[in-house]
Design a protein around this motif. Structure first.
Motif, mmCIF file in Angstrom:
data_model
loop_
_atom_site.group_PDB
_atom_site.id
_atom_site.type_symbol
_atom_site.label_atom_id
_atom_site.label_comp_id
_atom_site.label_asym_id
_atom_site.label_seq_id
_atom_site.Cartn_x
_atom_site.Cartn_y
_atom_site.Cartn_z
ATOM 1 N N ILE A 11 39.435 48.343 44.316
ATOM 2 C CA ILE A 11 39.087 47.645 45.545
ATOM 3 C C ILE A 11 40.273 46.848 46.079
ATOM 4 C CG2 ILE A 11 37.529 45.961 46.602
ATOM 5 C CD1 ILE A 11 36.112 48.456 45.570
ATOM 6 N N ASP A 12 40.583 47.072 47.351
ATOM 7 C CA ASP A 12 41.555 46.237 48.054
ATOM 8 C C ASP A 12 40.819 44.974 48.480
ATOM 9 O OD1 ASP A 12 43.244 44.965 49.830
ATOM 10 O OD2 ASP A 12 43.178 46.550 51.343
ATOM 11 N N ILE A 41 39.569 45.077 40.861
ATOM 12 C CA ILE A 41 39.684 44.341 42.112
ATOM 13 C C ILE A 41 41.076 43.729 42.233
ATOM 14 C CG2 ILE A 41 38.700 42.501 43.526
ATOM 15 C CD1 ILE A 41 36.113 42.828 41.843
ATOM 16 N N PHE A 42 41.757 44.071 43.309
ATOM 17 C CA PHE A 42 43.090 43.533 43.578
ATOM 18 C C PHE A 42 42.980 42.490 44.690
ATOM 19 C CE2 PHE A 42 43.612 47.756 41.879
ATOM 20 C CZ PHE A 42 44.698 47.657 41.023
ATOM 21 N N GLY A 43 43.561 41.309 44.458
ATOM 22 C CA GLY A 43 43.468 40.274 45.486
ATOM 23 C C GLY A 43 44.119 38.984 45.063
ATOM 24 N N ARG A 64 42.995 41.934 39.177
ATOM 25 C CA ARG A 64 44.446 41.993 39.109
ATOM 26 C C ARG A 64 45.039 41.264 40.308
ATOM 27 N NH1 ARG A 64 45.676 48.273 37.187
ATOM 28 N NH2 ARG A 64 44.186 48.288 35.427
ATOM 29 N N LEU A 65 45.914 40.336 40.039
ATOM 30 C CA LEU A 65 46.503 39.505 41.093
ATOM 31 C C LEU A 65 47.370 40.335 42.031
ATOM 32 C CD1 LEU A 65 46.776 36.604 42.135
ATOM 33 C CD2 LEU A 65 48.826 36.372 40.713
ATOM 34 N N LYS A 85 53.737 45.048 46.243
ATOM 35 C CA LYS A 85 52.738 44.342 45.440
ATOM 36 C C LYS A 85 51.476 44.029 46.254
ATOM 37 C CE LYS A 85 55.367 44.271 41.824
ATOM 38 N NZ LYS A 85 55.019 45.119 40.646
ATOM 39 N N SER A 86 51.296 44.750 47.347
ATOM 40 C CA SER A 86 50.096 44.522 48.155
ATOM 41 C C SER A 86 48.859 45.067 47.445
ATOM 42 C CB SER A 86 50.244 45.196 49.520
ATOM 43 O OG SER A 86 50.275 46.600 49.379
ATOM 44 N N ALA A 87 47.717 44.436 47.721
ATOM 45 C CA ALA A 87 46.463 44.875 47.102
ATOM 46 C C ALA A 87 46.114 46.306 47.488
ATOM 47 C CB ALA A 87 45.336 43.924 47.510
ATOM 48 N N MET A 88 46.374 46.650 48.759
ATOM 49 C CA MET A 88 46.054 48.002 49.217
ATOM 50 C C MET A 88 46.873 49.042 48.468
ATOM 51 S SD MET A 88 46.391 49.713 53.039
ATOM 52 C CE MET A 88 45.206 48.645 53.843
ATOM 53 N N ARG A 89 48.175 48.823 48.356
ATOM 54 C CA ARG A 89 49.038 49.790 47.686
ATOM 55 C C ARG A 89 48.681 49.907 46.206
ATOM 56 N NH1 ARG A 89 54.561 51.626 49.018
ATOM 57 N NH2 ARG A 89 55.188 52.946 47.266
#
Length: 327
Positions: A11-12, A41-43, A64-65, A85-89
């Motif tokens: 998840i972005d 979950i990335f954020g 995950r940060l 290091k973007s959440a989407m990528r």
């Protein structure tokens, strides 16, 4: 009853018009709706704190940060060269690395499509397209694509979209011979611009496709066909127009709200169908609407899990390789 395998969805957590705020409730809803679902979950750190504060089962997700967020209108070259290091990528890379079965993002469509195409790659030479389920009656849906993955399209691209939609309708909808139509300003054979006419000829010439002709925008929700093919610009405009009308019904007040609910059946409620599959890439990628609320975002997560559970990507790859090889 056969036990479902555990499905992991990345998840972005930074995308969307409302930032990460809808993610917390969406995660709770999705985990309740789909017992075999697990999330990565990335954020930002604030999202991690919010998830913990909300009491979300820590065994069902991994955080995950990734505080970096890609602007919706960012240049494609910058999307690829920066934002490492973007959440989407990082969410897309989780699919590429085999850590997740699918990825969901409510961020910008352009950046998401660019990253998916670059990181996951495409199936053969088929041009990817965003495909969504359009309600056309109780428990009945019409697949429509492209809904915005491509700013411009050629007749050959629309032919690719027909192939993608045909495969998805067979595998995802269980329809043996999907009826395919091209969105047009009229149903007469001579109507439409050069793009539409050339696409019609390409699709009609393919005997693996059941071509029904043209369909007008006022029939999108009527079930006249199983797959509606259009270019990304027109498809996105049509989708936004339909959502706007639905929003007017939903936001009515007093006696108007009562009659609006009578006029708009439950099966037409937009949030139930949030989440467009990016067909044609090597993996399952789902684009959630940027303005999606909690329930809608949860639906996108569940749709990604269902697609992974039925091995949609593997089956579609096999179907496309058979179909495209006959061209």
């Amino acid at each position: 009853m056969t036990k479902q395998k555990e499905i992991v969805v990345a998840i972005d957590g930074t995308g969307g018009d409302r930032g990460f705020l809808p993610v917390v409730n969406a995660v709770r809803f999705a985990l309740a709706l789909y017992p075999s679902l697990k999330l990565i979950i990335f954020g930002p750190s604030d999202l991690s704190s919010a998830l913990a504060k909300a009491g979300v089962d820590a065994k069902r997700y991994e955080f995950r940060l990734a505080s970096q967020n890609i602007p919706q209108d960012e240049d494609p070259k910058e999307v690829l060269s920066g934002y490492r290091k973007s959440a989407m990528r990082l969410a897309v890379e989780a699919v590429k690395n085999g850590e997740a079965h699918a990825v969901v993002s409510g961020g910008g469509t352009g950046p998401f499509v660019v990253l998916c195409r670059h990181i996951l790659g495409t199936i053969g030479r088929v041009r990817p397209a965003l495909c969504a389920r359009m309600p056309s009656g109780p428990n009945h849906f019409t697949l429509m694509l492209d809904l915005g993955a491509n700013a411009s399209s050629s007749a050959e691209d629309l032919y690719d979209f027909a192939i993608l939609g045909n495969a998805a309708a067979k595998l995802y909808q269980g329809i043996s011979d999907p009826r395919i139509a091209v969105l047009n300003v009229g149903t007469e054979a001579g109507k439409g611009n050069r793009l539409i006419q050339e696409a019609k000829e390409l699709i009609r010439a393919d005997h693996n496709l059941l071509f029904e002709g043209f369909v007008e925008a006022n029939r999108i929700f009527c079930g006249d066909c199983d797959v509606i093919v259009t270019d990304g610009f027109t498809g996105n405009v049509a989708l936004k127009a339909a959502e706007g009308v639905a929003s007017i019904f939903a936001k009515s007040s007093g006696i108007k709200r009562f009659f609006a609910k009578l006029a708009c059946p439950d099966w037409l409620t937009p949030w139930q169908y949030n989440g467009s599959l990016l067909l044609g890439v090597n993996g399952i990628a789902v684009k959630s609407h940027a303005s999606a609320g909690d329930e809608a975002l949860a639906v996108a997560m569940v749709e990604a899990a269902k697609a992974a559970q039925c091995d949609l990507y593997e089956l579609m790859k096999e179907e496309l390789e058979r179909t495209v090889s006959k061209r």
